[in-house]
Design an enzyme around this catalytic site. Structure first.
Site, mmCIF file in Angstrom:
data_model
loop_
_atom_site.group_PDB
_atom_site.id
_atom_site.type_symbol
_atom_site.label_atom_id
_atom_site.label_comp_id
_atom_site.label_asym_id
_atom_site.label_seq_id
_atom_site.Cartn_x
_atom_site.Cartn_y
_atom_site.Cartn_z
ATOM 1 N N HIS A 116 0.725 -1.287 0.089
ATOM 2 C CA HIS A 116 0.042 0.002 0.044
ATOM 3 C C HIS A 116 0.956 1.262 0.048
ATOM 4 O O HIS A 116 0.251 2.430 -0.223
ATOM 5 C CB HIS A 116 -0.968 0.264 1.336
ATOM 6 C CG HIS A 116 -2.218 -0.919 1.213
ATOM 7 N ND1 HIS A 116 -2.014 -2.320 1.410
ATOM 8 C CD2 HIS A 116 -3.223 -0.612 1.111
ATOM 9 C CE1 HIS A 116 -3.193 -2.767 1.297
ATOM 10 N NE2 HIS A 116 -4.064 -1.856 1.011
ATOM 11 N N ALA A 117 2.092 1.250 0.115
ATOM 12 C CA ALA A 117 3.133 2.385 0.191
ATOM 13 C C ALA A 117 3.065 3.275 -1.010
ATOM 14 O O ALA A 117 3.307 4.270 -1.234
ATOM 15 C CB ALA A 117 4.183 1.938 0.660
#
Length: 192
Positions: A116-117
């Site tokens: 998700h970064a």
């Protein structure tokens, strides 16, 4: 071209990072790089550690080496952004975190984001027109931000490295090392 043994790597995270996505790169990069630091916002540095997330529950604490406000691109060759849902969602609302990521991008240094970064890369306007990947649930976010999204274990585009999930960690770390050893990446900095 810099050798990885001389490289200095910064990992930026806060509470709620996916445990393996910080632990594995930190340990593998520590084994080959000169220096690996973990940076976190002031309130977490004051507590001394950040807390991971593993298997739908809180994981292990990781010591914080550097307060986010003290982190500078001048010391580091690359920045690594672990995923998890909470961690990048919190950091993408932090102006200091975004300024630091944008500085790494502007200086042509390696920026690596997993899971998700890449939300942080979207906030930094770093994916438009570039090949990238991410956790499948944010694929639409990536595409809407202009990324050419690929379902591959690791994608690198001008020193911006992205991976999908913890199953891709071996390829992710190997690509970070490769990109660091390539040196500065000439890339256009996209306007917001």
């Amino acid at each position: 071209m810099p050798k990885i043994k001389n490289a200095k790597i910064l990992i930026l995270a806060t509470d709620g990072f996916e445990q393996s996505e910080l632990d594995v790169p930190r340990e593998k990069l520590k084994a080959v790089a000169q220096l690996v630091h973990v940076a976190a916002p002031k309130e977490r540095k004051e507590k001394g550690s950040i807390l991971g997330w593993r298997d739908h529950d809180w994981g292990d604490p990781v010591p914080v080496d550097v307060e986010l406000s003290d982190a500078s691109t001048s010391l580091y060759d690359a920045i690594v952004l672990p995923g998890g849902q909470m961690n990048p969602d919190t950091l993408r609302k932090n102006p200091e975190a975004l300024a630091l990521i944008k500085a790494f991008l502007a200086e042509g240094k390696v920026v690596a984001a997993i899971c998700h970064a890449p939300w942080l890369l979207i906030e930094a306007n770093a994916v438009r027109g570039r090949r990238a990947t991410s956790y499948d649930s944010i694929k639409t976010d990536m595409i809407n931000a202009g990324a050419n999204w690929l379902d591959e274990p690791v994608v690198a585009d001008q020193g911006i490295v992205t991976s999908r999930n913890p199953g891709d960690l071996e390829a992710f770390v190997a690509k970070i090392i490769e990109e660091v050893e390539e040196g500065k990446h000439e890339r256009a900095v996209l306007a917001a």
